[in-house]
Design a protein around this motif. Structure first.
Motif: not given
Length: 543
Positions: A255-278
């Motif tokens: 989607q447009r919100h993932d190119i050129p910035l990764d924005s669909n990150v909530l599942h990553d955040y829950v699983q890994f949590g090694d970056f700030a919640l945007p």
């Protein structure tokens, strides 16, 4: 912070946002997509029910608002059994949601998530809403929307999950068994053939959500284990291309919100949590509810990148034109990743994102991807996702080479997107640096730069063109004897690529090793790729 705490953080953030939204005359918050109403109302109800919705109107009022929106959503379902869209909801609601035509997409994922929501919160819903959900789920089950030919894509993942969930919910053993067979076939297929929808967002998360939803609901132990095996595969796939919130390498679509910035990150955040919640969460869906914990080994692959890793995959593609094989490459360190797809593939809506260099997500605003492409339309400035096939590439660790042979009558310009770090422009090259990484970008033709708030946009004209990008971590550079950015820049100036557009279009570059990319001037003869004089053979990649 535990995954539960991260889920609660998402839940509270979305619930607080929902409480600030005006309820429209339709009884909904949004008319652009019915699913967002369901997602936001689910979070608001859950936060209020758990007495975690720290807002001024109070939990009782919050629950009442959430229930009213949920009821408004359910009331838009097509309940006419003879209808071709029986059991479905409209997608984009327009000015008058009551007049919006039903669409096959919302029920695919939302139907199963409704079953999960009722399973978790059903006894705490008001009686009218309990009855409305019971009716809606019965219509979904009776619609048989999930009886489709399995072609092993994201739609099929949702159909399979729905067969399992609704088969159990309505005590339909035949449907449950059908879903179990589909699950086994699908897992066997992606294990042997790879995921044809490689790294595609949001489709990949639909796989994860559908099967996690089923895993959390299904009682049968053997099916639950098969679902666990599926989720283990999916999370290992994700971990292989993970870099602190970034989904690196080539993408089938985004989607447009993932190119050129990764924005669909909530599942990553829950699983890994090694970056700030945007601050901005464009795809909420059910990351705050659903969770399957990846194995410690998978999490280690994603989060402990003490040494660079090369990820090489072969992917089988099925299309109307016939079967083909693609080969994906990514080079991932703790500070950056580089890579993409060796072959150009015509994906859905021409959305193949063929290659990039990705940086970890940062608290600072701005894009985290660097890439160049020949645009397929004039809208590249507003939507830099659509590209032609008039290019060839070479991937070698932290270096990417791309040549562009653009036919007559076609837009003779390539475009580039760079992160908003410090950039120094010199003839034929750009030097970039942040605290963690250094870049050098060489271009065959002169470049024009436009510095924007969240990126640097690049434009370069010429029928024959090319770029070479090398990236290195600041600490990695120091280990190589380059003590600081000026030493890196001096070395970069001393080894500019050799470009040629006489008999063939080619570029030679020394990055420790000698790398060379060549193609015919008309771009129709394929490419030759050499490293230290040896031809590159990426066709030996495994799944």
């Amino acid at each position: 912070m535990s995954y539960i705490a991260r889920q609660n953080e998402i839940m509270l953030r979305i619930a607080a946002a929902a409480q600030q939204l005006p309820v429209l005359s339709s009884g909904l918050w949004f008319h652009h997509d019915i699913r967002d109403n369901f997602y936001y109302a689910s979070y608001l109800f859950a936060a209020a029910e758990n007495q975690q919705g720290q807002v001024s109107i109070g939990s009782a009022a919050a629950k009442q608002t959430a229930e009213a929106v949920l009821l408004a959503v359910l009331n838009l379902q097509d309940k006419e059994q003879g209808s071709a869209t029986y059991g479905h909801w409209p997608l984009n609601l327009g000015a008058d949601p009551r007049e919006a035509a039903p669409n096959p997409l919302p029920v695919e994922l939302m139907g199963s998530l409704m079953a999960y929501f009722v399973n978790r919160y059903g006894s705490r819903l008001s009686m009218p809403l309990q009855e409305a959900f019971a009716s809606a789920l019965k219509h979904v089950y009776q619609s048989r929307f999930y009886l489709q030919t399995n072609v092993f894509g994201h739609h099929d993942a949702k159909y399979t999950s729905a067969k399992l969930i609704f088969g159990q919910l309505f005590d339909d053993s035949a449907l449950l068994e059908d879903g179990a067979r589909n699950l086994k076939r699908t897992l066997a297929h992606i294990r042997s053939q790879g995921m044809s929808e490689y790294n595609s967002l949001p489709w990949f998360w639909h796989w994860v959500q559908a099967f996690t939803c089923a895993w959390q609901l299904i009682n049968d132990r053997s099916i639950k284990q098969e679902l666990a095996d599926m989720l283990d595969f999916l999370w290992l796939e994700r971990a292989s291309f993970y870099l602190k919130g970034a989904f690196v390498g080539a993408h089938c679509r985004a989607q447009r919100h993932d190119i050129p910035l990764d924005s669909n990150v909530l599942h990553d955040y829950v699983q890994f949590g090694d970056f700030a919640l945007p601050a901005v969460m464009p795809r909420t869906e059910y990351a705050g509810f659903l969770f399957y914990e990846a194995s410690s080994g998978t999490r280690s692959i994603a989060m402990n990148r003490t040494e660079p890793a090369e990820v090489k995959k072969r992917i089988a593609k099925q299309a109307e034109a016939g079967a083909s094989t693609l080969h994906s490459y990514a080079y991932i360190t703790n500070d950056y990743a580089a890579g993409g797809m060796w072959e150009r593939s015509s994906e859905f809506d021409n959305e193949q994102h063929r290659w990039d260099i990705s940086l970890p997500l940062s608290k600072q605003a701005g894009v985290n991807q660097a890439y160049f492409f020949h645009p397929s339309d004039l809208n590249a400035k507003e939507d830099p996702r659509h590209q032609t096939g008039h290019s060839e590439v070479l991937f070698y660790r932290n270096t990417i080479m791309a040549l562009y042979s653009i036919p007559n009558g076609t837009l003779d310009r390539i475009c580039g997107i760079l992160p908003p770090i410090e950039w120094l422009q010199e003839p034929g090259m750009l030097l970039g640096r942040s605290k963690q990484v250094y870049f050098v970008v060489y271009s065959m033709q002169p470049c024009e730069l436009e510095r924007e708030s969240d990126r640097v946009s690049v434009s370069s004209s010429g029928q024959h063109n090319g770029v070479v990008i090398e990236v290195i971590g600041a600490e990695e550079a120091q280990l190589r004897g380059l003590n600081g950015f000026e030493a890196f820049a001096s070395a970069a100036r001393s080894r500019k690529p050799e470009w040629s557009a006489v008999d063939s279009l080619n570029v030679r570059y020394i990055t420790g090793d000698h790398v060379e990319l060549m193609l015919d001037m008309d771009g129709n003869g394929g490419a030759e790729r050499n490293i230290n004089g040896q031809a590159v053979d990426f066709t030996q990649y495994t799944i």
